[in-house]
Structures are given as structure tokens and as C-alpha cells.
Design a protein around this motif. Structure first.
Motif, short mmCIF file in Angstrom:
data_model
loop_
_atom_site.label_atom_id
_atom_site.label_comp_id
_atom_site.label_asym_id
_atom_site.label_seq_id
_atom_site.Cartn_x
_atom_site.Cartn_y
_atom_site.Cartn_z
N GLN A 1 11.46 -3.60 52.13
CA GLN A 1 12.63 -2.70 52.21
C GLN A 1 12.19 -1.31 52.66
O GLN A 1 12.49 -0.30 52.01
CB GLN A 1 13.35 -2.67 50.85
CG GLN A 1 13.94 -4.03 50.49
CD GLN A 1 14.57 -4.06 49.12
OE1 GLN A 1 14.17 -4.83 48.25
NE2 GLN A 1 15.56 -3.23 48.91
N LYS B 1 24.03 1.43 46.57
CA LYS B 1 22.99 1.40 47.59
C LYS B 1 22.38 2.78 47.72
O LYS B 1 23.08 3.79 47.68
CB LYS B 1 23.60 0.98 48.93
CG LYS B 1 24.31 -0.34 48.89
CD LYS B 1 25.09 -0.54 50.16
CE LYS B 1 26.08 -1.67 49.97
NZ LYS B 1 26.97 -1.79 51.13
N GLU B 2 21.06 2.80 47.93
CA GLU B 2 20.37 4.07 48.09
C GLU B 2 19.41 4.00 49.25
O GLU B 2 18.81 2.95 49.52
CB GLU B 2 19.62 4.43 46.81
CG GLU B 2 20.52 4.77 45.63
CD GLU B 2 19.75 5.25 44.44
OE1 GLU B 2 20.38 5.73 43.48
OE2 GLU B 2 18.51 5.13 44.44
N THR C 1 12.85 4.23 52.50
CA THR C 1 13.02 2.99 51.76
C THR C 1 14.49 2.83 51.40
O THR C 1 15.23 3.82 51.28
CB THR C 1 12.18 2.98 50.46
OG1 THR C 1 12.57 4.10 49.65
CG2 THR C 1 10.70 3.06 50.77
N TYR C 2 14.93 1.59 51.24
CA TYR C 2 16.32 1.33 50.92
C TYR C 2 16.41 0.29 49.82
O TYR C 2 15.50 -0.52 49.63
CB TYR C 2 17.09 0.88 52.18
CG TYR C 2 16.55 -0.36 52.82
CD1 TYR C 2 15.50 -0.29 53.74
CD2 TYR C 2 17.08 -1.62 52.54
CE1 TYR C 2 14.98 -1.42 54.34
CE2 TYR C 2 16.57 -2.76 53.14
CZ TYR C 2 15.52 -2.66 54.03
OH TYR C 2 15.01 -3.79 54.62
N SER C 3 17.52 0.31 49.10
CA SER C 3 17.60 -0.50 47.89
C SER C 3 18.33 -1.81 48.07
O SER C 3 18.14 -2.74 47.28
CB SER C 3 18.31 0.30 46.78
OG SER C 3 19.63 0.63 47.17
N ASP C 4 19.16 -1.93 49.12
CA ASP C 4 20.03 -3.09 49.26
C ASP C 4 19.41 -4.13 50.19
O ASP C 4 19.24 -3.87 51.38
CB ASP C 4 21.39 -2.66 49.79
CG ASP C 4 22.42 -3.76 49.67
OD1 ASP C 4 23.62 -3.43 49.72
OD2 ASP C 4 22.04 -4.94 49.54
N ARG C 5 19.10 -5.29 49.65
CA ARG C 5 18.41 -6.32 50.45
C ARG C 5 19.26 -6.91 51.56
O ARG C 5 18.75 -7.51 52.48
CB ARG C 5 17.92 -7.44 49.53
CG ARG C 5 16.75 -7.02 48.65
CD ARG C 5 16.11 -8.22 47.99
NE ARG C 5 14.87 -7.84 47.34
CZ ARG C 5 13.69 -7.83 47.96
NH1 ARG C 5 13.60 -8.18 49.22
NH2 ARG C 5 12.61 -7.46 47.32
N GLU D 1 16.18 6.31 50.52
CA GLU D 1 15.30 7.37 50.05
C GLU D 1 14.37 7.85 51.16
O GLU D 1 13.77 7.05 51.88
CB GLU D 1 14.44 6.86 48.89
CG GLU D 1 15.26 6.39 47.68
CD GLU D 1 15.86 7.55 46.90
OE1 GLU D 1 16.77 7.31 46.10
OE2 GLU D 1 15.41 8.70 47.10
#
Lengths: 113, 112
Positions: free
Chosen positions: B70, B2-3, B24-28, B5
Motif C-alpha cells: 500500500q 480512508k487515509e 502510503t494509503y489505508s484502503d486496499r 499519508e
């Protein structure tokens, strides 16, 4: 007053020594976390624990160890295997059963001398 | 992995203007989203939390969440010199592993 207490506020370590950072909370939170922060950087997760006697590695666990023998306490040991331990260490806790945020202690600034 | 940013900044905003901070984030499956303010040498303090799509307002602060994109943002209206700090975006999965992942933070500087 409810909160999280970290001690000591400042800590100096000699090369090759292990040191333990204390974190105690009286918020009755199940989840506890340790983060490391380097100058100008965000928080990186070292270890976290969801319940007593259980914990998981975060993104940068190498050179660190933890224990969770009591709900209130989550001490972090910085071992001699951690090659660059100088940093600001933050302990936090949160409520697992609710959509709540992490509450932070005041932090421990560790310096290798 | 997970990131989360964030633009590291510094973001310079004139006093009295609106400061806009983005994340912004990577994990839905992330369910909870937080904005923290951190002054130099201090621990982070919560500014806003948001859990559902849309806007949430609290005084001079507005958090905006768009789960489809996201994306989460923080608006600070009528910026004050005391708002100069680093703002950290954080995401949490509830009832899974409860990890709380932080971005690297955006440094905000309010120009008097």
C-alpha cells in the motif's frame, strides 16, 4: 477549450452570510468534487457527486450544501453555519467510466471580513 | 475512513539530484493512484498516474506502486528549481464511490 471554470476567483463574505461558489465543466464528466484547502494543508473533500441529482458528503460537509441539477454544474454554498470558511476552494471533475484523474478548476479564494 | 499519508517536509534536494517522494494509503481496494504538483496559490496539476504494480516513467518522473505494501512513490530525476512545489498524492476507487482522497502533500525545495 474543454475544462472546468470556477467563479469568482476571489470572494469576500461578511459574517452570517451565505455565499455560493460556481463550478461549471464542459468535459462531459459524470463525477464532480468540492475540496477545501487551508494554508499549508492538503485537500479535504467537502462533497462529491457521481451523477445528476445525487451527491454524497465528504469528510467535512458540515456548514456546506451543494446541488447537482445539471451534469455540467455543481455549485457549492457556504452557509453561515460554517464557522471558519476562509479557505481556498477547489472544484474538480473526473470520468467515472475510466481510470482517470481529477481535473481542477482555478479555485476560489474565500475570505470572511 | 480512508487515509492517504505523506511526509509534509520540507524536503530539500540539491539541483540535479534525485528527489524521492513517498505516500502510503489505508484502503486496499484503491485502484487508481495519482501524483499532482501544486504551486503556491494555484490549483493542482497532474504529474503522473499509475494503476498497476511496478514502475511507470515519463520524462524525468517515475511513479512506483506496490499494492501489497500500500505504497506509492514519485521520483524526480535531475531536479530543477522549477520543481520546487508541493506534491500531492491521491487515490481513487473506481466503480465504487469514486471518491478521490488526497494526502496533505510534501513540500519540495530544490536548492540551486
Amino acid at each position: 477549450d474543454g475544462g472546468i471554470t470556477q467563479s469568482p476567483k476571489y470572494l469576500f463574505r461578511k459574517e452570517g452570510q451565505n455565499v455560493t461558489l460556481s463550478c461549471e465543466q464542459n468535459l462531459n464528466h459524470d463525477a464532480m468534487y468540492w475540496y477545501r484547502q487551508d494554508p499549508g494543508q492538503g485537500l479535504r473533500l467537502i462533497y462529491y457527486s457521481q451523477i445528476v441529482n445525487d451527491f454524497q458528503k465528504g469528510d467535512i460537509a458540515e456548514g456546506y450544501s451543494v446541488s447537482r441539477e445539471k451534469k455540467e454544474s455543481f455549485p457549492l454554498t457556504v452557509t453561515s453555519a460554517q464557522k471558519n470558511p476562509t479557505a481556498f476552494y477547489l472544484c474538480a471533475s473526473s470520468n467515472r467510466q475510466a481510470n482517470t484523474e481529477a481535473f481542477f478548476g482555478q479555485g476560489t479564494r474565500l475570505t470572511v471580513v | 475512513q480512508k487515509e492517504v499519508e505523506q511526509n509534509s517536509g520540507p524536503l530539500s534536494v540539491p539541483e540535479g539530484a534525485i528527489a524521492s517522494l513517498n505516500c502510503t494509503y489505508s484502503d486496499r481496494v484503491s485502484q487508481s493512484f495519482f501524483w499532482y504538483r501544486q504551486y503556491s496559490g494555484k490549483s493542482p496539476e497532474l504529474i503522473m498516474s499509475i494503476y498497476s504494480n511496478g514502475d511507470k516513467e515519463d520524462g524525468r518522473f517515475t511513479a512506483q506502486l506496490n499494492k501489497a505494501s500500500q505504497y506509492v512513490s514519485l521520483l524526480i530525476r535531475d531536479s530543477q528549481p522549477s520543481d520546487s512545489a508541493t506534491y500531492l498524492c491521491a487515490v481513487k476507487e473506481v466503480n465504487r464511490d469514486d471518491k478521490i482522497i488526497f494526502g496533505k502533500g510534501t513540500r519540495l525545495h530544490i536548492l540551486p
